[in-house]
Motif scaffolding. Sequence first.
Motif, PDB file in Angstrom:
ATOM      1  N   UNK A 260       0.882  -1.077  -0.018  1.00 45.04           N
ATOM      2  CA  UNK A 260       0.058  -0.073   0.000  1.00 45.04           C
ATOM      3  C   UNK A 260       0.916   1.291  -0.025  1.00 45.04           C
ATOM      4  N   UNK A 261       1.823   1.136   0.864  1.00 41.67           N
ATOM      5  CA  UNK A 261       2.777   2.427   0.818  1.00 41.67           C
ATOM      6  C   UNK A 261       3.417   2.576  -0.619  1.00 41.67           C
ATOM      7  N   UNK A 262       4.087   1.551  -0.946  1.00 39.75           N
ATOM      8  CA  UNK A 262       4.933   1.633  -2.129  1.00 39.75           C
ATOM      9  C   UNK A 262       3.867   1.868  -3.099  1.00 39.75           C
ATOM     10  N   UNK A 263       2.615   1.453  -3.498  1.00 42.04           N
ATOM     11  CA  UNK A 263       1.798   1.702  -4.664  1.00 42.04           C
ATOM     12  C   UNK A 263       1.269   3.097  -4.528  1.00 42.04           C
ATOM     13  N   UNK A 264       0.993   3.452  -3.565  1.00 45.74           N
ATOM     14  CA  UNK A 264       0.390   4.843  -3.225  1.00 45.74           C
ATOM     15  C   UNK A 264       1.437   5.974  -3.563  1.00 45.74           C
ATOM     16  N   UNK A 265       2.522   5.798  -3.149  1.00 50.45           N
ATOM     17  CA  UNK A 265       3.623   6.935  -3.388  1.00 50.45           C
ATOM     18  C   UNK A 265       4.192   6.879  -4.806  1.00 50.45           C
ATOM     19  N   UNK A 266       4.007   5.909  -5.404  1.00 51.39           N
ATOM     20  CA  UNK A 266       4.383   5.942  -6.855  1.00 51.39           C
ATOM     21  C   UNK A 266       3.288   6.235  -7.776  1.00 51.39           C
ATOM     22  N   UNK A 267       2.079   5.929  -7.494  1.00 48.35           N
ATOM     23  CA  UNK A 267       1.005   6.467  -8.218  1.00 48.35           C
ATOM     24  C   UNK A 267       0.804   8.021  -7.819  1.00 48.35           C
ATOM     25  N   UNK A 268       1.190   8.406  -6.680  1.00 43.06           N
ATOM     26  CA  UNK A 268       1.002   9.890  -6.599  1.00 43.06           C
ATOM     27  C   UNK A 268       1.948  10.636  -7.324  1.00 43.06           C
ATOM     28  N   UNK A 269       3.256  10.221  -7.344  1.00 42.08           N
ATOM     29  CA  UNK A 269       4.318  10.602  -8.123  1.00 42.08           C
ATOM     30  C   UNK A 269       3.979  10.794  -9.757  1.00 42.08           C
ATOM     31  N   UNK A 270       3.263   9.758 -10.117  1.00 43.38           N
ATOM     32  CA  UNK A 270       3.091   9.748 -11.389  1.00 43.38           C
ATOM     33  C   UNK A 270       1.833  10.951 -11.867  1.00 43.38           C
ATOM     34  N   UNK A 271       0.967  10.915 -11.191  1.00 38.82           N
ATOM     35  CA  UNK A 271      -0.146  11.673 -11.145  1.00 38.82           C
ATOM     36  C   UNK A 271       0.112  13.286 -10.882  1.00 38.82           C
TER      37      UNK A 271
ATOM     38  N   UNK B  35      -7.830  18.896  -2.392  1.00 41.66           N
ATOM     39  CA  UNK B  35      -7.187  19.116  -0.998  1.00 41.66           C
ATOM     40  C   UNK B  35      -7.169  18.419  -0.081  1.00 41.66           C
ATOM     41  N   UNK B  36      -8.362  17.938   0.226  1.00 42.30           N
ATOM     42  CA  UNK B  36      -9.047  16.885   1.206  1.00 42.30           C
ATOM     43  C   UNK B  36      -8.215  15.755   0.988  1.00 42.30           C
ATOM     44  N   UNK B  37      -8.231  15.228  -0.160  1.00 37.91           N
ATOM     45  CA  UNK B  37      -7.315  13.983  -0.301  1.00 37.91           C
ATOM     46  C   UNK B  37      -6.018  14.162  -0.085  1.00 37.91           C
ATOM     47  N   UNK B  38      -5.357  15.219  -0.444  1.00 36.85           N
ATOM     48  CA  UNK B  38      -4.069  15.433   0.036  1.00 36.85           C
ATOM     49  C   UNK B  38      -3.653  15.470   1.462  1.00 36.85           C
ATOM     50  N   UNK B  39      -4.701  16.103   2.170  1.00 33.82           N
ATOM     51  CA  UNK B  39      -4.682  16.162   3.507  1.00 33.82           C
ATOM     52  C   UNK B  39      -4.468  14.797   4.082  1.00 33.82           C
ATOM     53  N   UNK B  40      -4.968  13.899   3.794  1.00 35.97           N
ATOM     54  CA  UNK B  40      -5.029  12.335   4.137  1.00 35.97           C
ATOM     55  C   UNK B  40      -4.024  11.478   3.765  1.00 35.97           C
ATOM     56  N   UNK B  41      -3.401  11.890   2.702  1.00 36.26           N
ATOM     57  CA  UNK B  41      -2.414  11.081   1.695  1.00 36.26           C
ATOM     58  C   UNK B  41      -1.288  10.507   2.591  1.00 36.26           C
ATOM     59  N   UNK B  42      -0.558  10.926   3.681  1.00 30.13           N
ATOM     60  CA  UNK B  42       0.407  10.817   4.392  1.00 30.13           C
ATOM     61  C   UNK B  42      -0.254   9.940   5.742  1.00 30.13           C
ATOM     62  N   UNK B  43      -1.408  10.065   5.965  1.00 33.88           N
ATOM     63  CA  UNK B  43      -1.580   9.292   7.275  1.00 33.88           C
ATOM     64  C   UNK B  43      -1.641   7.728   7.192  1.00 33.88           C
ATOM     65  N   UNK B  44      -0.953   7.133   8.077  1.00 31.64           N
ATOM     66  CA  UNK B  44      -0.962   5.472   7.929  1.00 31.64           C
ATOM     67  C   UNK B  44      -2.243   4.898   7.873  1.00 31.64           C
ATOM     68  N   UNK B  45      -3.167   5.263   8.617  1.00 36.79           N
ATOM     69  CA  UNK B  45      -4.513   4.736   8.588  1.00 36.79           C
ATOM     70  C   UNK B  45      -5.425   4.975   7.207  1.00 36.79           C
TER      71      UNK B  45
END
Length: 278
Positions: free
Chosen positions: A59-70, A254-264
């Motif tokens: 989840x950490x790996x997939x979400x971080x890479x996808x965020x960079x691409x987008x 902006x709301x999605x960005x707010x939660x992006x790095x929260x572990x839960x």
Amino acid sequence: MMKKQLIMEKALELFAKQGFEATSVQQITEHCGISKGAFYLSFKSKDELILALIDHFMIQFTTDIDYIVRNVSSHQNLLYEFYYALFSSFQKHSDFGKILIKEQSRTFNEDFILKIRYYDRLMEKTILSMVECLYRDNEIKEIKYDVVFCIKGFISMYSHLFLFYNVPLDLDLLSQSLVEKTNLIARNSTVPFITKEHIQMFEHPLDEEVTKKQILEMIQQDLVEMEESIEKESLLLLKQELLESTLPRAIVKGLIENIRNHPQAKWSSYLLRVYYKL
């Protein structure tokens, strides 16, 4: 530290030394300093623990890479940023990477295989969106799926070099080198092999798009586990937005960005980005 997190961290240490099959629940509980009863309050079995570990890291790996691409600021730097972030993540989680690669070659656990395949398909989709963004349609239309598989091949081959052979890792040089190789293939290949039909042959029911109902269920689960915070308030607003759309797109982003790095909430942020195509 939460007991579930403690078990996962200590189990990973044993799995890195011994592998999944050779490590028993008894060894894990002794390494954690807890009873078997405490273990089974967190996980129903060792297999469930293994799948939870895969989810945690992937989840950490997939979400971080996808965020960079987008969200990369310049398409000119996109491919470099992709490779740099990807191998940086491999380096950071090298113990888990070694276990995953070793176990994939010898496991017969269907749930394990399906779980890995699920995340692999998500990464394919991210890479495909990057390829379509980087190259003009008339350049890439016939060979884009080949390019996706070439990129996946580069990732696999070069990750083995520093995970198993201790080759010194210069992330900048490696990323530059792979950018050059990828561009050469994308701009000069003329004989396609992998087609959309091939991709569809590899698909599995788990690859289907996540529904709004499933995202709402995931959000509700996250909310139960989260303490009061800005992130929790943001997630509550996103839940309401899914139920009744009222917010401007910029606010949702902006709301999605707010939660992006929260572990839960990391996985919910990824699913919401995909759902809203942000």
